[in-house]
Design a protein around this motif. Structure first.
Motif, short mmCIF file in Angstrom:
data_model
loop_
_atom_site.label_atom_id
_atom_site.label_comp_id
_atom_site.label_asym_id
_atom_site.label_seq_id
_atom_site.Cartn_x
_atom_site.Cartn_y
_atom_site.Cartn_z
N ASP A 12 0.76 -1.24 0.01
CA ASP A 12 -0.02 0.11 -0.06
C ASP A 12 0.69 1.17 0.09
OD1 ASP A 12 0.93 -0.43 2.63
OD2 ASP A 12 -0.92 -0.96 3.43
N SER A 59 1.97 7.68 -3.37
CA SER A 59 0.72 6.51 -3.02
C SER A 59 -0.64 7.11 -3.55
CB SER A 59 0.84 6.08 -1.64
OG SER A 59 1.93 6.23 -1.09
N LEU A 115 -4.48 7.46 -3.22
CA LEU A 115 -5.39 7.75 -1.93
C LEU A 115 -6.31 6.55 -1.80
CD1 LEU A 115 -7.03 11.30 -2.15
CD2 LEU A 115 -5.34 10.48 -0.47
N ASP A 116 -6.14 5.87 -0.50
CA ASP A 116 -6.53 4.62 -0.32
C ASP A 116 -8.10 4.96 0.38
OD1 ASP A 116 -7.73 2.14 0.18
OD2 ASP A 116 -5.54 1.27 0.29
N ARG A 125 -9.96 3.50 2.06
CA ARG A 125 -10.27 2.56 3.53
C ARG A 125 -9.72 3.64 4.64
NH1 ARG A 125 -7.21 -2.99 2.36
NH2 ARG A 125 -5.70 -1.35 1.69
N GLY A 126 -8.71 4.38 4.23
CA GLY A 126 -8.51 5.24 5.17
C GLY A 126 -9.47 6.33 5.68
N PHE A 127 -10.10 6.68 4.41
CA PHE A 127 -11.06 7.65 4.69
C PHE A 127 -12.29 7.05 5.31
CE2 PHE A 127 -9.52 11.42 3.00
CZ PHE A 127 -8.61 11.18 2.19
#
Lengths: 174, 498
Positions: free
Chosen positions: A22, A95, A97-98, A100-102
């Motif tokens: 990731d 990287s 923007l994942d 899942r972080g949000f």
């Protein structure tokens, strides 16, 4: 400086290897990121500059209240424009923007909002329980027991620490 | 500065030398070590989360606790760097270069032992330099007037923008945003609101602590929430006998001293923290060595160079933070936030009006090092197990702590929302390689620079004294030099990457 750069790259790459996919470099994945950010910055500058016109006037000071913010906004606008025109800056590992972080953050924000409504003692166990279950999903009974215990101890611990030990009121809800 | 008046020192230290305070320092170091060991949790985050809890404490004990966490955090990273090739904190990046190969050769205990002693040494030496130099710098800073503060502030911003990340332009973006955020709320100079968007809650502005915690703690937690979906916890290698012999220490004396000096010096430079210090010191040790080819294969001097330097940044960073109010690295930035929460301002007046704070900090640097060495030397094995705490519990737990802490500042959930918003911002910045240290310095130094600039203009009618007064002229020139150097160097570096 080349020897240092070697060691630096060596250290950096050895870390990136361990941290896994990731944070892997995607040189082309976010090509327009800087451009989009540039546009967002210009928009932000516009909004803020418009706001500076509604500052109360301060005629007693030679440099009014709006001076410094306007200076900063101007500089930021220049930088934003450069970003828009040059697009993707120096090649560097970027990287994606994942989402899942949000999602995790959204869940946390929901927790805070709910806490305001129903109070700490109800919102917290729900939050802790669902976090454990959702962050690393598994259907093992053990996981649910663990989540339950964690939710209970976390809430009790937080309550004791803040209400009793530190004497700080926690939201009661309603 | 007649700071060697023992009466003054004794009174100042009396607050800290109580059993309760010593216990707090010890626990702070322990907590810092635990956070330092766990990869993905940074020392900055640890200090930020602890700050709200110091509210109820006396200022000197509060600052001691924060410094204790600092010491523990910088040191703790060595454990995982050596055992599992993942530095617990960025400060220990260079330690794995020789530490992990040593662990692979079955010499993990020796690596850890040397790293601990090096960390101890580094902190102590930088502490000595801190005690000697800080009063000198403070008396120099007494001469500072409006232009000097503007110039030093600009220099600090220039340095941090040039050094952080791989692009000066990106650093400028975050820096300017930080400076702008600092203008939100009621302006100190004028007593009137700016950028409040019609909300009464915004009158108090964006709190420094919620912003810091959002950017450094919450955004990290968001990153960690991602990683928790992947691997199992890595298994640490077996650790055997630990202590380095006296002969080991004596044969490496030059290394110890050089690395500590490098670390202290780099700690003074704004935004350069333990990580770069460790790498630069490692590189220097390698070039100064008679057997450079051994570096990277599991060579003790490599471990020493890295760990002594990264711990030595503590003293260096504190020197400039306490005397000029300019953070030497992100952790000290948060530490300064902690100081200001207690209503104190860094600078020469801190030395004359609140010597107990200064002496408490000095004391903690030394006492904290002893605690750190004692803890690590005795409990490495059990401590390294903390790596196995599953993220699914760690991240929500830390978030809960952060929420409660921020809430406790003003009993406002608004602050918690602010923290979350900055968490999202920090997450986005980080993903797109927009560096965070310039943001922090922007938000911290914005009021200082603006306030002094406006006062300067009001007093003189112009701002020429920025260049005519010698001290400020020097800093302005240094600022320009640093930025130009960075622009040229980075252009060359990026050309090489293509």
């Amino acid at each position: 400086m080349s020897k240092l750069d070697e060691d630096f790259d060596l250290a950096k790459s050895s870390i990136l290897d361990e941290y896994g996919d990731d944070s892997e470099a995607e040189l082309h994945g976010a090509k327009n990121a800087d451009r989009i950010i540039g546009v967002a910055l210009l928009f932000l500058c516009g909004v803020l500059y418009w706001q500076t016109f509604s500052f109360p006037a301060t005629t007693w000071a030679p440099l009014g209240m709006a001076f410094w913010p306007r200076l900063l906004i101007g500089l930021l606008a220049i930088v934003g424009a450069v970003l828009v025109f040059r697009g993707h800056l120096e090649e560097s590992r970027v990287s994606n923007l994942d989402w899942r972080g949000f999602a995790a953050l959204a869940a946390a924000v929901v927790y805070v909002i709910v806490m305001e409504q129903v109070g700490f003692l109800i919102a917290t166990p729900v939050f802790l329980f669902s976090s454990v279950v959702l962050l690393e999903p598994s259907f093992a009974i053990r996981r649910f027991v663990e989540a339950f215990l964690f939710a209970a101890s976390g809430t009790v611990g937080g309550y004791l620490l803040f209400e009793r030990f530190l004497n700080i009121g926690l939201p009661n809800g309603g | 500065m007649d700071s060697l008046d023992f009466q003054v020192i004794a009174t100042a230290l009396s607050g800290v030398l109580q059993p309760m305070s010593l216990l707090i320092i010890f626990l702070g170091v322990l907590g810092g070590i635990v956070v330092g060991i766990i990869p993905g949790l940074s020392t900055t985050m640890a200090v930020a989360i602890v700050i709200p809890f110091t509210f109820a404490m006396q200022p000197e004990v509060a600052m001691s606790l924060l410094v204790a966490v600092f010491v523990g955090g910088v040191s703790g990273g060595l454990v995982t760097a050596i055992l599992v090739r993942m530095p617990g904190t960025p400060a220990s990046i260079a330690t794995l270069l020789d530490g992990f190969p040593m662990a692979q050769k079955g010499m993990a205990g020796q690596a850890i032992g040397n790293a601990i002693i090096a960390s101890f040494f580094g902190t102590i030496i930088s502490g000595i330099i801190l005690v000697l130099m800080a009063p000198v710098l403070a008396s120099f800073a007494v001469k500072f007037f409006f232009s000097e503060y503007v110039a030093v502030g600009l220099f600090a911003l220039a340095a941090v923008v040039s050094i952080s990340g791989d692009s000066v332009l990106r650093g400028l973006v975050t820096c300017l945003i930080g400076l702008l955020v600092a203008t939100f709320g009621v302006s100190e100079e004028d007593g009137l609101p700016r950028f409040i968007f019609g909300s009464t809650e915004m009158m108090a502005g964006i709190g420094l602590i919620p912003a810091l915690m959002g950017v450094f703690a919450v955004s990290q937690m968001m990153q960690e929430a991602l990683r928790s979906l992947n691997k199992e916890a890595p298994v640490p290698a077996v650790v055997e006998r630990i202590l380095p012999t006296l002969a080991d220490i004596r044969s490496n004396t030059v290394n110890y001293i050089r690395s500590s000096l490098i670390g202290t010096f780099l700690g003074v430079v704004p935004a350069l923290g333990g990580g770069p210090a460790g790498l630069i010191s490692y590189s220097q040790a390698k070039s100064a060595s008679k057997k450079p080819e051994l570096f990277g294969t599991g060579h003790v001097p490599g471990v020493i160079a890295s760990e002594a330097a990264n711990n030595a940044t503590i003293g260096g960073a504190l020197i400039i933070a306490l005397t000029l109010g300019i953070p030497g690295d992100p952790v000290t930035a948060v530490l300064l936030g902690g100081l200001m929460i207690h209503g104190l301002q860094p600078g020469p007046q801190l030395f004359s009006n609140n010597p107990e704070i200064i002496y408490a900090i000095y004391f903690t640097v030394f006492f904290g090092s002893f605690c750190m060495a004692a803890i690590l030397l005795t409990a490495v094995r059990p401590l390294s197990r903390v790596v196995e705490i599953p993220k699914r519990m760690l991240v929500p737990g830390l978030f809960l702590l952060a929420c409660l802490g921020v809430y406790s500042l003003n009993n406002r959930l608004f602050d918690v929302f602010v923290m979350c918003a900055f968490g999202a911002m920090g997450f986005i910045f980080d993903r797109y390689r927009y560096p965070l240290p310039p943001f922090i310095l922007g938000i911290l130094l914005g009021p200082l620079i603006e306030g002094n600039f406006r006062k300067l203009y009001a007093a003189d009618g112009d701002v020429w004294s920025l260049l005519t007064r010698p001290i400020s002229a020097v800093f302005i020139i240094l600022a320009l030099l640093v930025v130009s150097y960075a622009l040229i160097h980075k252009r060359r570096a990026s050309a090489r990457l293509r």
